[in-house]
Design a protein around this motif. Structure first.
Motif, PDB file in Angstrom:
ATOM      1  N   LEU A  12     -40.253 -21.776  -1.467  1.00 16.34           N
ATOM      2  CA  LEU A  12     -39.529 -22.531  -2.070  1.00 16.34           C
ATOM      3  C   LEU A  12     -39.710 -24.111  -1.331  1.00 16.34           C
ATOM      4  O   LEU A  12     -40.148 -24.319  -0.288  1.00 16.34           O
ATOM      5  CB  LEU A  12     -38.076 -22.262  -2.199  1.00 16.34           C
ATOM      6  CG  LEU A  12     -37.650 -20.991  -2.771  1.00 16.34           C
ATOM      7  CD1 LEU A  12     -37.581 -20.017  -1.638  1.00 16.34           C
ATOM      8  CD2 LEU A  12     -36.405 -21.184  -3.098  1.00 16.34           C
ATOM      9  N   THR A  54     -35.287 -27.793  -2.927  1.00 17.03           N
ATOM     10  CA  THR A  54     -34.146 -27.028  -3.653  1.00 17.03           C
ATOM     11  C   THR A  54     -32.990 -28.081  -3.861  1.00 17.03           C
ATOM     12  O   THR A  54     -32.233 -27.889  -4.946  1.00 17.03           O
ATOM     13  CB  THR A  54     -33.504 -26.087  -2.715  1.00 17.03           C
ATOM     14  OG1 THR A  54     -34.646 -25.106  -2.742  1.00 17.03           O
ATOM     15  CG2 THR A  54     -32.587 -25.328  -3.525  1.00 17.03           C
ATOM     16  N   GLY A 101     -35.745 -25.442  -7.263  1.00 15.86           N
ATOM     17  CA  GLY A 101     -35.630 -23.740  -7.282  1.00 15.86           C
ATOM     18  C   GLY A 101     -35.986 -23.509  -8.639  1.00 15.86           C
ATOM     19  O   GLY A 101     -35.586 -22.321  -9.059  1.00 15.86           O
ATOM     20  N   VAL A 152     -40.315 -20.519  -8.281  1.00 17.07           N
ATOM     21  CA  VAL A 152     -40.786 -20.102  -6.843  1.00 17.07           C
ATOM     22  C   VAL A 152     -42.167 -19.554  -6.948  1.00 17.07           C
ATOM     23  O   VAL A 152     -42.463 -18.985  -7.903  1.00 17.07           O
ATOM     24  CB  VAL A 152     -39.768 -19.077  -6.637  1.00 17.07           C
ATOM     25  CG1 VAL A 152     -39.904 -18.713  -5.311  1.00 17.07           C
ATOM     26  CG2 VAL A 152     -38.132 -19.860  -6.536  1.00 17.07           C
TER      27      VAL A 152
END
Length: 567
Positions: free
Chosen positions: A48, A51, A268, A271
């Motif tokens: 990731l 985010t 996010g 991914v």
């Protein structure tokens, strides 16, 4: 095991986000069946980046992406099937690089939830550092970060490069950040620090080295990775340049001198899932499995067919918004290019040597939810809402300037415009507040402004006072009505407008991120009619309505929620 992976190890490296796998020294027996082909990957890596404080999507789009609960469930399922390594390239904690006072409580509570979920549910082994991690200052960065070119004196909690054991594989992890990617920190040369970190991990027996690199652009990340050398797989965090889902590269990009680059989407939403197979003989190869390629191509073909059908329908409609039609044409081109790129990809497993497969996983509503993370998120929304209201109530109300029109609410309009109000009550605008209540987000500062009237304007809705101004009422489009009402409609010059400028809707609430099917004329057909702009409705003529566009979008995205999901 997870506690061991996340234990801080003094100061070393922090500030960036790049994932690198260095290959070699694998046993010929590892993961191999009698014919030499692997029975299953050695481990799965989830990457990731950026985010930016998102625990869940807005929910206003037809296909909302990016949800912490669904990502946690995805990782949990993979762990049931074999060893898993989760890394984050940085930019995790906060939605913005600078936090205003009214956002502070909500942002801290959200950051706490992310850290808790990363540690307890996702089991994240290493996190880089990005600008959005520093919004509340170096002392508030948590947990410890991987930035090999940052000294402990900077005040950021750091971890040393580490070895993570995954089954029989020893994986080294480190991170660096370029000085341009994070202002205000004494970052040293990322190349020299990266070379020392990677060399040290290999000396400790690492078969793969995961490097987290934060950079300002894809080109800068690739340049740093190539200069460090020996990096096989790079996952980069790019700050503000991190891609939206429709710009994510479906394949890993080869690096100069060897290795591959992977970049997840921001917030996010997508991914990166990397299945790593370790075998003797030969270097790392990017192998796209035939089954995965066929599945992805079928998905793209279905999307393309739907978008092309929309394009034909709207292009033939003279009242269709040209900008919306142009967007559809761009989407057709993108899908065609992605299918062509997929057709050119190597659909093979190499005869020998280590290899990986990459899947860019959309975190969509059809994925299952993690029960604990979902419960924690619900508790967060309650706590954040209460904190936001307390803060708003603590701020003294500023009376509107004398002679400035203020907001009075739709009830003040009924006496003279009852038919218009009755028409409004049947529109989606009249249910705007309830849609937040159903999600428990009516006091979420990231949502409320588009679901009330006159947000933070003189006499308009605030968190402390909004009862009479809930929903998208008349004054959102026509302006504050206090003077008009006081003069019983005889205000001269007129203080109200006939309706909003087209740009208002697109800029204020119906942005691409929040209203993916928005077209001004189509949506206007839903909110004008008998008693409320009947002549304007006739002038718009036949054509798609906003309701129809949204219904078609929901049909394409699918209405089914994943197992265990509440929203």
């Amino acid at each position: 095991m997870f506690a061991k992976l996340l234990a801080p190890q003094a100061a070393a490296a922090m500030a960036g986000a790049l994932l690198v796998l260095v290959w070699g020294g694998c046993s010929s027996k590892r993961g191999a069946t009698r014919d030499g082909q692997p029975s299953k990957p050695a481990f799965t890596l989830f990457a990731l980046a950026e985010t930016r404080g998102q625990i869940g999507p807005c929910g206003c789009t037809t296909d909302p992406l990016g949800d912490l609960s669904r990502t946690a469930a995805l990782v949990e399922q993979a762990r049931r099937e074999g060893p898993v390594l989760v890394v984050d390239a940085g930019g995790l904690l906060y939605s913005q690089a600078k936090i205003t006072p009214e956002l502070a409580a909500q942002e801290e509570l959200k950051a706490d939830l992310l850290v808790k979920s990363y540690q307890e549910s996702l089991g994240v082994a290493a996190i880089g550092l990005g600008s959005n991690d520093l919004a509340q200052g170096p002392a508030r960065v948590r947990p410890g970060r991987q930035v090999a070119n940052l000294a402990a004196e900077a005040g950021v909690a750091l971890e040393e490069p580490k070895i993570v054991v995954l089954g029989t594989a020893k994986v080294g992890v480190f991170g660096v950040a370029t000085p341009a990617s994070i202002e205000g920190l004494p970052l040293t040369d990322p190349v020299a620090a990266g070379q020392r970190a990677a060399g040290g991990l290999r000396a400790q027996g690492a078969e793969l080295v995961v490097a987290l690199i934060q950079a300002t652009s894809k080109a800068e990340a690739m340049s740093v990775a190539a200069a460090i050398g020996g990096l096989d797989l790079v996952v980069a965090g790019l700050g503000g340049a991190a891609p939206e889902p429709d710009r994510v590269e479906p394949s890993a990009e080869p690096l100069r001198g060897g290795g591959f680059l992977v970049i997840p989407a921001n917030r996010g939403q997508v991914v990166s899932r990397v299945e790593v197979t370790l075998r003797e003989g030969g270097g790392l190869t990017d192998a796209l499995g035939r089954a995965a390629a066929a599945s992805r191509d079928a998905q793209l073909a279905q999307q393309l067919q739907s978008v092309e059908a929309d394009l034909v329908r709207f292009a033939a409609d003279p009242s269709a918004d040209p900008a919306f039609v142009a967007t559809k044409k761009q989407e057709v081109t993108r899908l065609q290019e992605e299918r062509a790129q997929l057709a050119r990809a190597p659909l093979r497993v190499p005869a020998k040597g280590s290899y990986f497969t990459l899947e860019q996983v959309k975190i969509s509503k059809q994925l299952a939810c993690h029960a604990q993370v979902q419960t924690d998120a619900e508790a967060y929304f309650r706590a954040a809402g209460e904190a936001n209201v307390r803060f708003a109530q603590s701020v003294p109300a500023v009376p509107p300037p004398k002679g400035v029109a203020t907001y009075v609410g739709t009830q003040a309009c009924v006496e003279c415009h009852d038919t218009a109000v009755e028409f409004w009550k049947k529109s989606r605008h009249a249910d705007a507040w309830q849609t937040l209540v159903e999600r428990g987000q009516e006091y979420d500062l990231e949502c409320i402004s588009c679901h009330v009237t006159g947000w933070n304007k003189p006499g308009g809705a605030t968190l402390a006072k909004n009862e009479a101004l809930r929903d998208v009422q008349c004054e959102v489009c026509h302006g504050p009505a206090s003077i008009h009402v006081a003069k019983e409609g005889d205000d001269e010059p007129r203080t109200l407008t006939g309706g909003p400028e087209p740009e208002l809707c697109a800029k204020l609430c119906h942005t691409k991120e929040h209203s993916d099917t928005f077209s001004y004329d189509a949506y206007l057909r839903d909110i004008v009619g008998p008693g409320h702009g009947e002549e304007r409705r006739k002038a718009l003529g036949d054509g798609p309505t906003g309701h129809e566009l949204r219904a078609a979008g929901l049909e394409r995205a699918g209405k089914t929620l994943g197992a265990g999901c509440k929203k």
